[in-house]
Each structure stands twice: as C-alpha cells, then as structure tokens.
Write a protein that holds these residues in place. Structure first.
Motif, PDB file in Angstrom:
ATOM      1  N   THR A 178      46.891  -9.346  85.753  1.00 62.17           N
ATOM      2  CA  THR A 178      46.504  -8.958  84.390  1.00 62.17           C
ATOM      3  C   THR A 178      46.439  -7.445  84.219  1.00 62.17           C
ATOM      4  OG1 THR A 178      45.231 -11.002  84.201  1.00 62.17           O
ATOM      5  CG2 THR A 178      44.767  -9.278  82.590  1.00 62.17           C
ATOM      6  N   ASP A 179      45.785  -6.753  85.136  1.00 64.13           N
ATOM      7  CA  ASP A 179      45.619  -5.303  84.999  1.00 64.13           C
ATOM      8  C   ASP A 179      46.910  -4.524  85.251  1.00 64.13           C
ATOM      9  OD1 ASP A 179      42.972  -5.609  84.325  1.00 64.13           O
ATOM     10  OD2 ASP A 179      42.235  -5.279  86.367  1.00 64.13           O
ATOM     11  N   LEU A 180      47.922  -5.188  85.791  1.00 58.05           N
ATOM     12  CA  LEU A 180      49.196  -4.531  86.078  1.00 58.05           C
ATOM     13  C   LEU A 180      50.217  -4.693  84.944  1.00 58.05           C
ATOM     14  CD1 LEU A 180      49.554  -5.674  89.803  1.00 58.05           C
ATOM     15  CD2 LEU A 180      48.643  -3.501  88.941  1.00 58.05           C
ATOM     16  N   LEU A 181      49.913  -5.561  83.990  1.00 58.82           N
ATOM     17  CA  LEU A 181      50.830  -5.817  82.873  1.00 58.82           C
ATOM     18  C   LEU A 181      50.831  -4.647  81.890  1.00 58.82           C
ATOM     19  CD1 LEU A 181      49.882  -9.536  82.129  1.00 58.82           C
ATOM     20  CD2 LEU A 181      51.943  -8.708  83.298  1.00 58.82           C
ATOM     21  N   PRO A 182      51.913  -4.473  81.136  1.00 59.25           N
ATOM     22  CA  PRO A 182      51.907  -3.446  80.091  1.00 59.25           C
ATOM     23  C   PRO A 182      50.741  -3.674  79.126  1.00 59.25           C
ATOM     24  CG  PRO A 182      54.108  -4.336  80.393  1.00 59.25           C
ATOM     25  CD  PRO A 182      53.183  -5.199  81.195  1.00 59.25           C
ATOM     26  N   LYS A 183      50.159  -2.594  78.658  1.00 60.47           N
ATOM     27  CA  LYS A 183      48.991  -2.649  77.772  1.00 60.47           C
ATOM     28  C   LYS A 183      49.458  -2.798  76.316  1.00 60.47           C
ATOM     29  CE  LYS A 183      46.422  -2.018  81.357  1.00 60.47           C
ATOM     30  NZ  LYS A 183      46.734  -3.061  82.307  1.00 60.47           N
ATOM     31  N   GLU A 184      49.701  -4.032  75.920  1.00 61.77           N
ATOM     32  CA  GLU A 184      50.167  -4.313  74.568  1.00 61.77           C
ATOM     33  C   GLU A 184      48.993  -4.441  73.619  1.00 61.77           C
ATOM     34  OE1 GLU A 184      54.213  -6.637  76.006  1.00 61.77           O
ATOM     35  OE2 GLU A 184      52.607  -7.809  75.100  1.00 61.77           O
ATOM     36  N   LYS A 185      49.192  -3.924  72.412  1.00 61.10           N
ATOM     37  CA  LYS A 185      48.199  -4.018  71.356  1.00 61.10           C
ATOM     38  C   LYS A 185      48.853  -4.671  70.142  1.00 61.10           C
ATOM     39  CE  LYS A 185      48.129   0.359  71.330  1.00 61.10           C
ATOM     40  NZ  LYS A 185      48.060   1.768  71.096  1.00 61.10           N
ATOM     41  N   VAL A 186      48.032  -5.218  69.261  1.00 63.41           N
ATOM     42  CA  VAL A 186      48.562  -5.792  68.020  1.00 63.41           C
ATOM     43  C   VAL A 186      49.221  -4.681  67.228  1.00 63.41           C
ATOM     44  CG1 VAL A 186      47.956  -6.931  65.845  1.00 63.41           C
ATOM     45  CG2 VAL A 186      46.850  -7.646  67.970  1.00 63.41           C
ATOM     46  N   TYR A 187      50.412  -4.967  66.736  1.00 65.04           N
ATOM     47  CA  TYR A 187      51.210  -4.006  65.982  1.00 65.04           C
ATOM     48  C   TYR A 187      51.299  -4.477  64.539  1.00 65.04           C
ATOM     49  CZ  TYR A 187      55.192  -1.014  64.787  1.00 65.04           C
ATOM     50  OH  TYR A 187      56.017  -0.079  64.211  1.00 65.04           O
ATOM     51  N   LEU A 188      50.849  -3.644  63.621  1.00 64.10           N
ATOM     52  CA  LEU A 188      50.870  -4.003  62.205  1.00 64.10           C
ATOM     53  C   LEU A 188      51.977  -3.242  61.489  1.00 64.10           C
ATOM     54  CD1 LEU A 188      47.034  -3.886  61.517  1.00 64.10           C
ATOM     55  CD2 LEU A 188      48.442  -5.898  62.022  1.00 64.10           C
ATOM     56  N   ILE A 189      52.607  -3.919  60.570  1.00 60.78           N
ATOM     57  CA  ILE A 189      53.675  -3.280  59.782  1.00 60.78           C
ATOM     58  C   ILE A 189      53.183  -3.116  58.361  1.00 60.78           C
ATOM     59  CG2 ILE A 189      55.981  -3.600  58.859  1.00 60.78           C
ATOM     60  CD1 ILE A 189      56.821  -4.638  61.478  1.00 60.78           C
TER      61      ILE A 189
END
Length: 189
Positions: A178-189
C-alpha cells in the motif's frame, strides 16, 4: 457527452499537480523503448486505432497483469497536460449505450461515429485485481485527438516496468505494498 457523476461511485483518481496528470499505458518493448527514447510515441505506435489511457495505476496493473500479459510487458507512466485531459473528458462519449443517458440510441451512435474520445467506467481494482466499490475512468483516443496526444499533450514519459515488477514480487510474497503505490488523489474536472 458525460453526464454529472456521483463521485462516490465514479471517480477519477490520479497522480497530478497544477499542470499535469499522470496516465498509464502498457506496450511491448519495441513501442515502449522507442517512446522513452523519443519522449513520445514513434513509428511503431499505431495512430490508426483507438488508444486507451488510464489514470488509475491499479486498474492498469489489472489490465496488463503486472507486466506479464503479452504485448503489455512494459508500463509507461505518462504525464500529460491537464487542460488537454480535461478537454478530452468533457468531450468524451460513453463507450456503451445506456437508456438512462438522456439521448436515443441513434443519437448515441451518431456521437460515437463522430467523436475522437470515448469514456469507459470500469470497476476499480485492488492489488489482487478484485473489484472495488467505485468505477475508474479510462479514455479512448483516436483520430485528431490521438495525434494531439502524441504530439502535444505529453510532458514526460517514463518506463516504470522495473517498479511494477518489484511491486508484483512483494505482492506475490503477500507483503503489504500500500505505501509503495503511487499516491493517487481524487481528480475533479
């Protein structure tokens, strides 16, 4: 065109900053190596078919089998201009017709034929490829939009295959990645 989405069910999650958003694609060594060398796609990349970009790392891992599927042995992390991505999402036509979309099937078929951008919402995946409770976006690009993607949108392109293979080794050893995965955040358009 895309209807207003319930963000609890359909979300774009990505690595992004003020100027770029990261998408992923998987290819064979010939296409990937040429792209890394050029900083964009080259002569081995087909401009005559739809090319799908995915902001979700784990959905890409599911799709390419953690770099183990044929012709998907290399994963590219591609940073593209946010304004280009946003424009594409706004102009996208849903890839599958739904009666509750607010348009007739004939209108949808006309839009599909005319559009260079399709959107598909697929169940997001966990590290083992199991479905999560929300759907993630992938965009299909063709025609003029694909040309613009290759020639104007790309700001940076990196082959992350070694990283993917390392994560997969840990994952198969039942280690928490988990801590090694890319740090994705919710992206709003």
């Amino acid at each position: 065109m895309i209807k207003k989405m319930n963000t609890n069910y359909k979300e774009i999650r990505a690595v992004y900053n003020d100027k770029t958003i990261r998408v992923y694609q998987a290819y064979n060594a010939q296409i990937a190596n040429e792209a890394v060398a050029k900083g964009t796609f080259g002569s081995h990349f087909s401009m005559n078919r739809m090319s799908w970009i995915k902001p979700s790392f784990l959905w890409m891992m599911y799709r390419c089998g953690w770099c183990e599927k044929e012709n998907q042995e290399h994963v590219l992390a591609i940073d593209i201009k946010r304004e280009c991505f946003d424009k594409a999402v706004r102009s996208a036509v849903i890839s599958t017709y739904h009666e509750d979309s607010g348009i007739s099937k004939e209108e949808w078929q006309k839009l599909i034929k005319e559009s260079d951008v399709r959107v598909q919402w697929d169940p997001e995946k966990d590290v083992d490829g199991n479905n999560l409770s929300y759907r993630s976006l992938q965009l299909g690009l063709r025609g003029q939009t694909l040309y613009e993607y290759v020639n104007d949108w790309i700001v940076g392109l990196t082959d992350i295959t070694d990283y993917v293979k390392e994560l997969n080794t840990y994952r198969l050893e039942q280690k928490d990645i988990t801590d090694l995965l890319p740090k994705e955040k919710v992206y709003l358009i």
